[in-house]
Design an enzyme around this catalytic site. Structure first.
Site, PDB file in Angstrom:
ATOM      1  N   ASP A   1      85.174   4.110  45.800  1.00 16.22           N
ATOM      2  CA  ASP A   1      85.178   2.562  46.088  1.00 16.22           C
ATOM      3  C   ASP A   1      86.268   1.935  47.096  1.00 16.22           C
ATOM      4  O   ASP A   1      87.343   1.212  46.749  1.00 16.22           O
ATOM      5  CB  ASP A   1      85.288   1.736  44.726  1.00 16.22           C
ATOM      6  CG  ASP A   1      84.402   2.188  43.786  1.00 16.22           C
ATOM      7  OD1 ASP A   1      83.227   1.925  44.148  1.00 16.22           O
ATOM      8  OD2 ASP A   1      84.559   2.333  42.446  1.00 16.22           O
TER       9      ASP A   1
ATOM     10  N   ASP B   1      75.383   4.201  43.629  1.00 14.59           N
ATOM     11  CA  ASP B   1      75.262   3.423  42.772  1.00 14.59           C
ATOM     12  C   ASP B   1      74.897   1.742  43.289  1.00 14.59           C
ATOM     13  O   ASP B   1      75.566   0.880  43.450  1.00 14.59           O
ATOM     14  CB  ASP B   1      76.572   3.047  41.903  1.00 14.59           C
ATOM     15  CG  ASP B   1      76.706   2.666  40.589  1.00 14.59           C
ATOM     16  OD1 ASP B   1      75.692   2.107  40.132  1.00 14.59           O
ATOM     17  OD2 ASP B   1      77.773   2.387  40.007  1.00 14.59           O
TER      18      ASP B   1
ATOM     19  N   LYS C   1      72.860  -0.328  42.012  1.00 18.88           N
ATOM     20  CA  LYS C   1      72.631  -1.256  41.048  1.00 18.88           C
ATOM     21  C   LYS C   1      71.670  -2.471  41.499  1.00 18.88           C
ATOM     22  O   LYS C   1      71.784  -3.362  41.520  1.00 18.88           O
ATOM     23  CB  LYS C   1      73.819  -2.071  40.704  1.00 18.88           C
ATOM     24  CG  LYS C   1      74.902  -1.139  39.933  1.00 18.88           C
ATOM     25  CD  LYS C   1      75.805  -1.920  39.317  1.00 18.88           C
ATOM     26  CE  LYS C   1      76.899  -0.933  38.449  1.00 18.88           C
ATOM     27  NZ  LYS C   1      78.028  -0.330  39.313  1.00 18.88           N
ATOM     28  N   LEU C   2      70.417  -1.884  41.959  1.00 20.87           N
ATOM     29  CA  LEU C   2      69.232  -2.667  42.146  1.00 20.87           C
ATOM     30  C   LEU C   2      68.809  -3.363  41.245  1.00 20.87           C
ATOM     31  O   LEU C   2      68.597  -3.138  40.132  1.00 20.87           O
ATOM     32  CB  LEU C   2      68.005  -1.871  42.959  1.00 20.87           C
ATOM     33  CG  LEU C   2      68.623  -0.805  43.967  1.00 20.87           C
ATOM     34  CD1 LEU C   2      67.396  -0.029  44.375  1.00 20.87           C
ATOM     35  CD2 LEU C   2      69.031  -1.747  45.235  1.00 20.87           C
ATOM     36  N   HIS C   3      68.491  -4.832  41.341  1.00 26.36           N
ATOM     37  CA  HIS C   3      67.979  -5.732  40.283  1.00 26.36           C
ATOM     38  C   HIS C   3      67.161  -6.946  41.285  1.00 26.36           C
ATOM     39  O   HIS C   3      67.724  -7.757  41.590  1.00 26.36           O
ATOM     40  CB  HIS C   3      69.050  -6.335  39.708  1.00 26.36           C
ATOM     41  CG  HIS C   3      69.028  -6.977  38.253  1.00 26.36           C
ATOM     42  ND1 HIS C   3      69.565  -7.346  37.255  1.00 26.36           N
ATOM     43  CD2 HIS C   3      67.532  -7.448  38.015  1.00 26.36           C
ATOM     44  CE1 HIS C   3      68.871  -8.022  36.392  1.00 26.36           C
ATOM     45  NE2 HIS C   3      67.567  -8.125  36.604  1.00 26.36           N
ATOM     46  N   ASP C   4      65.931  -6.760  41.466  1.00 22.06           N
ATOM     47  CA  ASP C   4      65.295  -7.726  42.124  1.00 22.06           C
ATOM     48  C   ASP C   4      63.740  -7.527  41.762  1.00 22.06           C
ATOM     49  O   ASP C   4      63.392  -6.704  40.569  1.00 22.06           O
ATOM     50  CB  ASP C   4      65.217  -7.324  43.644  1.00 22.06           C
ATOM     51  CG  ASP C   4      65.182  -8.552  44.623  1.00 22.06           C
ATOM     52  OD1 ASP C   4      64.214  -9.550  44.109  1.00 22.06           O
ATOM     53  OD2 ASP C   4      65.592  -8.608  45.766  1.00 22.06           O
TER      54      ASP C   4
ATOM     55  N   GLN D   1      87.891  -2.758  33.237  1.00 25.54           N
ATOM     56  CA  GLN D   1      87.023  -1.970  32.384  1.00 25.54           C
ATOM     57  C   GLN D   1      87.456  -2.625  30.827  1.00 25.54           C
ATOM     58  O   GLN D   1      88.346  -2.670  30.534  1.00 25.54           O
ATOM     59  CB  GLN D   1      86.820  -0.761  32.325  1.00 25.54           C
ATOM     60  CG  GLN D   1      86.727  -0.016  33.844  1.00 25.54           C
ATOM     61  CD  GLN D   1      85.240  -0.182  33.951  1.00 25.54           C
ATOM     62  OE1 GLN D   1      84.621  -0.679  33.256  1.00 25.54           O
ATOM     63  NE2 GLN D   1      84.573   0.654  35.178  1.00 25.54           N
TER      64      GLN D   1
ATOM     65  N   GLY E   1      86.831   6.405  38.862  1.00 27.88           N
ATOM     66  CA  GLY E   1      87.427   6.109  40.140  1.00 27.88           C
ATOM     67  C   GLY E   1      89.107   5.756  40.326  1.00 27.88           C
ATOM     68  O   GLY E   1      89.652   6.651  40.487  1.00 27.88           O
TER      69      GLY E   1
HETATM   70  O1  C5P Z   1      87.682   2.690  38.998  1.00 25.37           O
HETATM   71  P1  C5P Z   1      86.714   2.909  37.726  1.00 25.37           P
HETATM   72  O2  C5P Z   1      87.066   4.282  37.061  1.00 25.37           O
HETATM   73  O3  C5P Z   1      86.767   1.835  36.773  1.00 25.37           O
HETATM   74  O4  C5P Z   1      85.413   3.081  38.245  1.00 25.37           O
HETATM   75  C1  C5P Z   1      84.169   3.040  37.636  1.00 25.37           C
HETATM   76  C2  C5P Z   1      83.174   3.156  38.697  1.00 25.37           C
HETATM   77  O5  C5P Z   1      81.872   3.074  37.737  1.00 25.37           O
HETATM   78  C3  C5P Z   1      82.966   1.875  39.623  1.00 25.37           C
HETATM   79  O6  C5P Z   1      82.643   2.366  40.739  1.00 25.37           O
HETATM   80  C4  C5P Z   1      81.979   1.004  38.816  1.00 25.37           C
HETATM   81  O7  C5P Z   1      81.297   0.400  39.698  1.00 25.37           O
HETATM   82  C5  C5P Z   1      81.016   2.268  38.272  1.00 25.37           C
HETATM   83  N1  C5P Z   1      80.047   1.695  37.120  1.00 25.37           N
HETATM   84  C6  C5P Z   1      80.769   0.861  36.240  1.00 25.37           C
HETATM   85  N2  C5P Z   1      80.151   0.437  34.798  1.00 25.37           N
HETATM   86  C7  C5P Z   1      78.879   0.461  34.922  1.00 25.37           C
HETATM   87  C8  C5P Z   1      78.088   1.102  36.198  1.00 25.37           C
HETATM   88  C9  C5P Z   1      78.977   1.601  37.128  1.00 25.37           C
HETATM   89  O8  C5P Z   1      82.188   0.845  35.986  1.00 25.37           O
HETATM   90  N3  C5P Z   1      77.945   0.258  34.108  1.00 25.37           N
END
Ligand code: C5P
Length: 237
Positions: A18, A66, A68-71, A196, A216
Protein backbone atom coordinates in the site's frame (compact mmCIF):
# COMPACT_ATOMS: atom_id res chain seq x y z
CA UNK A 1 -9.61 -24.24 -10.48
CA UNK A 2 -8.63 -21.83 -7.72
CA UNK A 3 -7.29 -24.64 -5.56
CA UNK A 4 -4.70 -25.51 -8.16
CA UNK A 5 -3.80 -21.84 -8.49
CA UNK A 6 -3.16 -21.43 -4.79
CA UNK A 7 -1.12 -24.62 -4.62
CA UNK A 8 1.29 -23.14 -7.16
CA UNK A 9 2.19 -20.26 -4.87
CA UNK A 10 5.36 -20.82 -2.94
CA UNK A 11 3.82 -19.41 0.24
CA UNK A 12 0.37 -18.50 1.63
CA UNK A 13 1.63 -15.01 2.43
CA UNK A 14 0.29 -12.17 0.29
CA UNK A 15 2.03 -8.87 0.96
CA UNK A 16 -0.14 -5.73 0.73
CA UNK A 17 1.93 -3.09 -1.06
CA UNK A 18 0.00 0.00 0.00
CA UNK A 19 2.32 2.74 -1.29
CA UNK A 20 1.44 5.68 -3.55
CA UNK A 21 4.86 5.67 -5.24
CA UNK A 22 6.40 3.12 -7.59
CA UNK A 23 9.89 2.93 -5.98
CA UNK A 24 8.43 1.85 -2.62
CA UNK A 25 6.16 -0.73 -4.29
CA UNK A 26 9.11 -2.18 -6.21
CA UNK A 27 11.41 -2.15 -3.19
CA UNK A 28 9.06 -4.11 -0.92
CA UNK A 29 8.04 -6.48 -3.74
CA UNK A 30 11.71 -7.33 -4.26
CA UNK A 31 12.53 -7.59 -0.54
CA UNK A 32 9.68 -10.00 0.14
CA UNK A 33 10.08 -12.12 -3.01
CA UNK A 34 11.42 -15.23 -1.20
CA UNK A 35 8.60 -15.16 1.36
CA UNK A 36 5.38 -13.82 -0.17
CA UNK A 37 3.70 -15.91 -2.85
CA UNK A 38 1.31 -13.19 -4.00
CA UNK A 39 1.54 -9.38 -4.32
CA UNK A 40 -1.53 -7.36 -3.38
CA UNK A 41 -2.10 -3.84 -4.63
CA UNK A 42 -5.15 -1.71 -4.11
CA UNK A 43 -6.49 1.80 -4.22
CA UNK A 44 -3.45 3.66 -2.82
CA UNK A 45 -1.08 2.10 -5.31
CA UNK A 46 -3.31 2.12 -8.39
CA UNK A 47 -4.33 5.75 -7.93
CA UNK A 48 -0.82 6.76 -6.83
CA UNK A 49 1.31 5.05 -9.44
CA UNK A 50 -1.16 4.37 -12.27
CA UNK A 51 -2.83 1.16 -13.36
CA UNK A 52 0.20 0.05 -15.36
CA UNK A 53 1.73 -1.12 -12.07
CA UNK A 54 -0.73 -4.06 -12.25
CA UNK A 55 0.93 -5.32 -15.44
CA UNK A 56 4.45 -4.61 -14.19
CA UNK A 57 3.97 -6.67 -11.02
CA UNK A 58 1.98 -9.40 -12.80
CA UNK A 59 5.04 -10.05 -14.95
CA UNK A 60 6.94 -10.93 -11.74
CA UNK A 61 4.50 -12.75 -9.47
CA UNK A 62 0.78 -13.48 -9.14
CA UNK A 63 -1.03 -10.23 -8.35
CA UNK A 64 -4.12 -9.76 -6.23
CA UNK A 65 -5.71 -6.52 -7.46
CA UNK A 66 -7.88 -5.41 -4.55
CA UNK A 67 -10.03 -3.15 -6.72
CA UNK A 68 -13.06 -3.50 -4.41
CA UNK A 69 -15.46 -2.77 -7.26
CA UNK A 70 -18.99 -1.73 -6.26
CA UNK A 71 -21.11 -0.17 -9.02
CA UNK A 72 -23.94 -1.10 -11.37
CA UNK A 73 -23.36 -4.40 -13.21
CA UNK A 74 -22.50 -2.81 -16.57
CA UNK A 75 -19.75 -0.67 -15.01
CA UNK A 76 -18.28 -3.59 -13.10
CA UNK A 77 -18.38 -5.76 -16.21
CA UNK A 78 -16.45 -3.08 -18.11
CA UNK A 79 -13.90 -2.65 -15.34
CA UNK A 80 -13.29 -6.39 -14.93
CA UNK A 81 -12.88 -6.82 -18.69
CA UNK A 82 -10.20 -4.10 -18.67
CA UNK A 83 -8.55 -5.52 -15.54
CA UNK A 84 -8.40 -9.05 -17.00
CA UNK A 85 -6.29 -7.68 -19.86
CA UNK A 86 -3.71 -6.35 -17.36
CA UNK A 87 -2.89 -9.86 -16.12
CA UNK A 88 -3.61 -10.03 -12.37
CA UNK A 89 -4.60 -13.40 -10.88
CA UNK A 90 -7.31 -12.11 -8.50
CA UNK A 91 -9.68 -9.14 -8.41
CA UNK A 92 -12.13 -8.11 -5.71
CA UNK A 93 -15.70 -6.85 -5.89
CA UNK A 94 -17.92 -5.98 -2.94
CA UNK A 95 -20.44 -8.74 -2.23
CA UNK A 96 -22.82 -5.95 -1.16
CA UNK A 97 -23.03 -4.93 -4.83
CA UNK A 98 -25.56 -7.76 -5.18
CA UNK A 99 -26.14 -10.85 -7.28
CA UNK A 100 -26.25 -9.22 -10.72
CA UNK A 101 -23.09 -7.21 -10.11
CA UNK A 102 -21.06 -10.20 -8.87
CA UNK A 103 -22.39 -12.28 -11.78
CA UNK A 104 -21.35 -9.59 -14.28
CA UNK A 105 -17.85 -9.57 -12.76
CA UNK A 106 -17.57 -13.36 -12.81
CA UNK A 107 -18.71 -13.57 -16.45
CA UNK A 108 -16.29 -10.84 -17.55
CA UNK A 109 -13.30 -12.32 -15.70
CA UNK A 110 -12.60 -15.20 -18.10
CA UNK A 111 -10.46 -18.20 -17.25
CA UNK A 112 -7.30 -16.54 -15.95
CA UNK A 113 -8.78 -14.05 -13.47
CA UNK A 114 -10.41 -15.18 -10.21
CA UNK A 115 -13.16 -13.03 -8.73
CA UNK A 116 -13.15 -12.70 -4.94
CA UNK A 117 -16.08 -11.14 -3.12
CA UNK A 118 -15.31 -8.87 -0.16
CA UNK A 119 -17.85 -9.64 2.57
CA UNK A 120 -17.47 -7.15 5.45
CA UNK A 121 -14.36 -4.95 5.73
CA UNK A 122 -12.01 -6.02 8.52
CA UNK A 123 -11.99 -2.39 9.71
CA UNK A 124 -15.67 -2.59 10.74
CA UNK A 125 -16.86 -3.93 14.07
CA UNK A 126 -20.27 -4.94 15.44
CA UNK A 127 -21.04 -1.43 16.72
CA UNK A 128 -20.36 0.24 13.37
CA UNK A 129 -22.34 -2.41 11.47
CA UNK A 130 -25.26 -1.75 13.80
CA UNK A 131 -24.98 2.01 13.09
CA UNK A 132 -25.07 1.19 9.38
CA UNK A 133 -28.29 -0.74 9.83
CA UNK A 134 -27.10 -4.33 9.49
CA UNK A 135 -29.24 -6.61 11.64
CA UNK A 136 -27.72 -9.64 13.35
CA UNK A 137 -24.13 -10.52 14.16
CA UNK A 138 -21.16 -9.69 11.96
CA UNK A 139 -20.68 -13.39 11.35
CA UNK A 140 -24.26 -13.80 10.13
CA UNK A 141 -23.84 -10.80 7.82
CA UNK A 142 -20.60 -12.22 6.40
CA UNK A 143 -22.17 -15.65 5.78
CA UNK A 144 -25.25 -14.11 4.14
CA UNK A 145 -23.16 -11.92 1.80
CA UNK A 146 -20.90 -14.88 1.05
CA UNK A 147 -23.83 -17.14 0.14
CA UNK A 148 -25.17 -14.65 -2.36
CA UNK A 149 -21.76 -13.91 -3.90
CA UNK A 150 -20.97 -17.59 -4.37
CA UNK A 151 -24.41 -18.20 -5.92
CA UNK A 152 -23.56 -15.39 -8.35
CA UNK A 153 -20.35 -17.09 -9.44
CA UNK A 154 -17.58 -15.67 -7.22
CA UNK A 155 -14.79 -18.21 -6.76
CA UNK A 156 -13.60 -16.97 -3.41
CA UNK A 157 -14.24 -14.64 -0.51
CA UNK A 158 -12.39 -11.99 1.45
CA UNK A 159 -13.25 -12.09 5.14
CA UNK A 160 -11.67 -11.34 8.50
CA UNK A 161 -9.83 -14.07 10.42
CA UNK A 162 -12.76 -14.22 12.83
CA UNK A 163 -15.16 -15.58 10.18
CA UNK A 164 -12.92 -18.16 8.53
CA UNK A 165 -14.16 -21.07 10.66
CA UNK A 166 -17.83 -20.16 10.13
CA UNK A 167 -17.34 -19.92 6.34
CA UNK A 168 -15.49 -23.24 6.23
CA UNK A 169 -18.24 -24.87 8.25
CA UNK A 170 -20.95 -23.42 5.99
CA UNK A 171 -19.30 -23.99 2.59
CA UNK A 172 -16.85 -26.83 3.26
CA UNK A 173 -13.11 -27.28 2.85
CA UNK A 174 -11.24 -26.41 -0.35
CA UNK A 175 -10.62 -30.03 -1.25
CA UNK A 176 -14.40 -30.61 -1.28
CA UNK A 177 -15.27 -27.63 -3.44
CA UNK A 178 -15.30 -24.94 -0.74
CA UNK A 179 -14.40 -21.37 -1.71
CA UNK A 180 -10.94 -19.83 -1.69
CA UNK A 181 -10.65 -17.76 1.50
CA UNK A 182 -8.38 -14.72 1.31
CA UNK A 183 -7.92 -13.10 4.69
CA UNK A 184 -6.63 -9.64 5.71
CA UNK A 185 -6.69 -8.34 9.28
CA UNK A 186 -3.71 -10.51 10.27
CA UNK A 187 -1.82 -9.16 13.24
CA UNK A 188 1.21 -10.67 14.99
CA UNK A 189 0.67 -10.41 18.76
CA UNK A 190 3.54 -7.90 18.92
CA UNK A 191 2.03 -5.48 16.35
CA UNK A 192 -0.74 -2.89 16.88
CA UNK A 193 -4.10 -3.45 15.23
CA UNK A 194 -3.79 -0.08 13.37
CA UNK A 195 -7.24 0.65 11.86
CA UNK A 196 -8.22 -3.03 11.76
CA UNK A 197 -10.91 -4.25 14.16
CA UNK A 198 -11.45 -7.99 13.51
CA UNK A 199 -7.92 -9.42 13.76
CA UNK A 200 -6.02 -12.59 14.64
CA UNK A 201 -2.47 -13.90 14.26
CA UNK A 202 -1.27 -15.68 11.12
CA UNK A 203 -0.96 -19.22 12.53
CA UNK A 204 -4.46 -19.26 14.04
CA UNK A 205 -5.94 -17.84 10.81
CA UNK A 206 -4.32 -20.49 8.64
CA UNK A 207 -5.34 -23.24 11.07
CA UNK A 208 -8.96 -22.04 10.87
CA UNK A 209 -8.94 -22.73 7.12
CA UNK A 210 -7.66 -19.61 5.33
CA UNK A 211 -5.87 -20.05 1.99
CA UNK A 212 -4.07 -16.73 1.54
CA UNK A 213 -3.12 -14.31 4.32
CA UNK A 214 -3.02 -10.64 3.25
CA UNK A 215 -0.53 -8.77 5.41
CA UNK A 216 0.49 -5.16 4.96
CA UNK A 217 1.85 -2.90 7.69
CA UNK A 218 3.27 -5.63 9.95
CA UNK A 219 5.64 -6.24 7.01
CA UNK A 220 5.80 -2.97 5.06
CA UNK A 221 6.03 -0.61 8.05
CA UNK A 222 8.52 -2.82 9.86
CA UNK A 223 12.13 -1.55 10.03
CA UNK A 224 13.18 -4.72 8.17
CA UNK A 225 10.37 -5.89 5.84
CA UNK A 226 12.27 -8.95 4.56
CA UNK A 227 12.89 -10.26 8.08
CA UNK A 228 9.30 -9.50 9.10
CA UNK A 229 8.02 -11.53 6.13
CA UNK A 230 10.49 -14.35 6.83
CA UNK A 231 9.39 -14.49 10.49
CA UNK A 232 5.73 -14.67 9.50
CA UNK A 233 6.40 -17.48 7.06
CA UNK A 234 8.42 -19.32 9.71
CA UNK A 235 5.42 -19.04 12.08
CA UNK A 236 3.35 -20.86 9.45
CA UNK A 237 5.72 -23.74 8.74
O1 C5P B 1 -1.70 -3.16 6.69
P1 C5P B 1 -2.73 -4.23 6.82
O2 C5P B 1 -2.17 -5.59 7.16
O3 C5P B 1 -3.88 -3.84 7.72
O4 C5P B 1 -3.31 -4.37 5.34
C1 C5P B 1 -4.43 -5.17 5.05
C2 C5P B 1 -4.72 -5.04 3.59
O5 C5P B 1 -5.87 -5.82 3.27
C3 C5P B 1 -5.02 -3.61 3.15
O6 C5P B 1 -4.39 -3.44 1.91
C4 C5P B 1 -6.52 -3.57 3.01
O7 C5P B 1 -6.98 -2.72 1.98
C5 C5P B 1 -6.85 -5.02 2.64
N1 C5P B 1 -8.20 -5.42 3.03
C6 C5P B 1 -8.67 -5.33 4.32
N2 C5P B 1 -9.95 -5.72 4.63
C7 C5P B 1 -10.75 -6.21 3.68
C8 C5P B 1 -10.28 -6.34 2.37
C9 C5P B 1 -8.98 -5.94 2.08
O8 C5P B 1 -7.92 -4.90 5.22
N3 C5P B 1 -11.96 -6.65 3.99
Amino acid sequence: MCGAEVMQFHSPLCVALDFPDAPSVRRIAAATAPYAGVLRIGLTTVYGTGARMVGELSAQRPVFLDAKLHDIPAQVEGAVTAIAAMGPRFVTVHAAGGYDMVKAASSAAGASLTVLAVTVLTSLDDAELEHLGFAGSTEDTVVRLAERALEAGASGLVCSPLEVAALRSRFGPRDRGGPLLVVPGIRPRTWSSDDQKRTLDARATLDAGADLLVIGRPITASPDPATAAADLLEELS
